[in-house]
Write an enzyme that holds these catalytic residues in place. Structure first.
Site, PDB file in Angstrom:
ATOM      1  N   GLU A   1       0.524  -1.928   3.341  1.00  0.00           N
ATOM      2  CA  GLU A   1       0.661  -3.298   2.811  1.00  0.00           C
ATOM      3  C   GLU A   1       1.997  -3.467   2.087  1.00  0.00           C
ATOM      4  O   GLU A   1       2.591  -4.537   2.106  1.00  0.00           O
ATOM      5  CB  GLU A   1      -0.528  -3.619   1.886  1.00  0.00           C
ATOM      6  CG  GLU A   1      -1.798  -3.811   2.692  1.00  0.00           C
ATOM      7  CD  GLU A   1      -3.077  -3.422   1.974  1.00  0.00           C
ATOM      8  OE1 GLU A   1      -3.079  -3.314   0.740  1.00  0.00           O
ATOM      9  OE2 GLU A   1      -4.087  -3.205   2.673  1.00  0.00           O
TER      10      GLU A   1
ATOM     11  N   SER B   1     -10.781   2.295   6.841  1.00  0.00           N
ATOM     12  CA  SER B   1     -12.202   1.947   6.997  1.00  0.00           C
ATOM     13  C   SER B   1     -13.135   3.148   6.903  1.00  0.00           C
ATOM     14  O   SER B   1     -14.129   3.222   7.633  1.00  0.00           O
ATOM     15  CB  SER B   1     -12.416   1.181   8.313  1.00  0.00           C
ATOM     16  OG  SER B   1     -11.694  -0.035   8.291  1.00  0.00           O
TER      17      SER B   1
ATOM     18  N   ASN C   1      -8.172   3.440  -3.421  1.00  0.00           N
ATOM     19  CA  ASN C   1      -7.090   2.478  -3.606  1.00  0.00           C
ATOM     20  C   ASN C   1      -7.716   1.117  -3.904  1.00  0.00           C
ATOM     21  O   ASN C   1      -8.214   0.449  -3.011  1.00  0.00           O
ATOM     22  CB  ASN C   1      -6.244   2.417  -2.317  1.00  0.00           C
ATOM     23  CG  ASN C   1      -5.158   1.361  -2.404  1.00  0.00           C
ATOM     24  OD1 ASN C   1      -4.881   0.821  -3.471  1.00  0.00           O
ATOM     25  ND2 ASN C   1      -4.540   1.057  -1.274  1.00  0.00           N
TER      26      ASN C   1
ATOM     27  N   LYS D   1      -6.282  -1.565  -4.819  1.00  0.00           N
ATOM     28  CA  LYS D   1      -5.404  -2.697  -4.446  1.00  0.00           C
ATOM     29  C   LYS D   1      -5.383  -3.747  -5.577  1.00  0.00           C
ATOM     30  O   LYS D   1      -5.522  -3.396  -6.739  1.00  0.00           O
ATOM     31  CB  LYS D   1      -5.844  -3.300  -3.117  1.00  0.00           C
ATOM     32  CG  LYS D   1      -6.056  -2.234  -2.034  1.00  0.00           C
ATOM     33  CD  LYS D   1      -6.179  -2.801  -0.666  1.00  0.00           C
ATOM     34  CE  LYS D   1      -6.555  -1.702   0.309  1.00  0.00           C
ATOM     35  NZ  LYS D   1      -6.411  -2.084   1.695  1.00  0.00           N
TER      36      LYS D   1
HETATM   37  C1  PEP Z   1      -6.304   1.506   2.334  1.00  0.00           C
HETATM   38  O1  PEP Z   1      -5.990   0.386   1.934  1.00  0.00           O
HETATM   39  O2  PEP Z   1      -5.589   2.484   2.056  1.00  0.00           O
HETATM   40  C2  PEP Z   1      -7.510   1.644   3.130  1.00  0.00           C
HETATM   41  C3  PEP Z   1      -7.717   2.754   3.773  1.00  0.00           C
HETATM   42  O3  PEP Z   1      -8.347   0.552   3.147  1.00  0.00           O
HETATM   43  P1  PEP Z   1      -9.812   0.473   3.840  1.00  0.00           P
HETATM   44  O4  PEP Z   1     -10.550   1.724   3.459  1.00  0.00           O
HETATM   45  O5  PEP Z   1     -10.421  -0.754   3.268  1.00  0.00           O
HETATM   46  O6  PEP Z   1      -9.571   0.395   5.304  1.00  0.00           O
END
Ligand code: PEP
Length: 249
Positions: free
Chosen positions: A96, A212, A9, A11
């Site tokens: 989000e 994460s 993703n 974003k």
């Molecule tokens: C996400 O935005 O779906 C996500 C899992 O972000 P991150 O891996 O940065 O925690």
């Protein structure tokens, strides 16, 4: 055997030049045939990414869409617009979108119905906030998110659904659910699907973990019996890190 999937993703990151660079770096890697890999650029980089990835096993998905098919929705994108640029998969319900843009279980149900009607595949995100986990309400919350947006669907619609359990407290924070916490929730999700549908259907649904995931923790997280891969935010912006995660199975 369920599909193993890793989706990045991106974003609101990557200009055209940055997209070109990241895609070039991804294409330098050998992509395993037993893992389905997706990237989800911003709307403005979808066509570019589809063209660049033509002939590669990496698929392009969108990060969102509107439930309406067209009309007075300034700034929004419809399923037919996505399909017009050969994007047939969409992320819906990312935390989000829920927290910053007011998406609710009810509005997501409409988006799910609209995407399915258009024949799109959905990566459906859900998960609890930290306070809900601390208060031990995370199972109820997840059950509610699933039942209000998805459990009205007929059996056959589930072939178009990929689930992504993303505990909000683990997204972009560097804090991951432990492999045990992830597995526990994924098993619970499968039980819920079984209770509303059949064991055979529940067994087939792909459930990703997001929050994460990094090269150094992916293998442990993916080792859970019910964890079929990951939705990756931050680490998907670096081709080496993302591919290390793809290769962590
Ligand atoms: C996400 O935005 O779906 C996500 C899992 O972000 P991150 O891996 O940065 O925690």
């Amino acid at each position: 055997m369920r599909n193993q999937i890793v989706a990045g993703n991106w974003k609101m990151n990557n200009t055209t030049a940055e997209t070109e660079l990241l895609l070039n770096n991804l294409l330098e890697h050998q992509i395993r045939e037993d893992v389905k890999v997706y990237v989800t650029p911003a709307f403005t980089q979808l066509s570019q990414s589809v063209a660049k990835l033509e002939g590669s096993p990496i698929q392009v998905a969108a990060q969102n869409m509107n439930a309406a098919s067209s009309g007075a929705h300034t700034g929004e994108i419809s399923s037919s617009m996505l399909k017009g640029v050969e994007v047939n998969t969409v992320i819906l319900g990312h935390s989000e979108r829920r927290s910053l843009y007011g998406e609710t279980n009810e509005s997501l149900k409409e988006k799910v119905d609209s995407a399915l009607k258009a024949g799109m595949e959905i990566i459906f995100c859900f998960g609890e906030e930290l306070n809900e986990r601390k208060e031990n309400k995370h199972f109820d919350l997840v059950k509610e998110q699933l039942s209000s947006a998805l459990f009205h669907l007929p059996n056959e619609a589930w072939s178009q659904i990929i689930l992504a359990y993303e505990p909000v407290w683990a997204i972009g924070t560097g804090e991951t659910a432990s492999p045990e916490q992830a597995q526990e929730m994924h098993a619970f999700i499968r039980e819920q699907i079984q209770a509303h549908y059949t064991a055979a259907l529940a067994e087939k649904v792909v459930i990703l973990y997001g929050g994460s995931v990094k090269p150094n923790n992916a293998q442990e997280i993916f080792s859970g019996e019910d964890v079929d891969g990951g939705l990756i935010g931050g680490a998907s912006l670096n081709a080496d890190d993302f591919m290390a995660i793809v290769n962590a199975f």
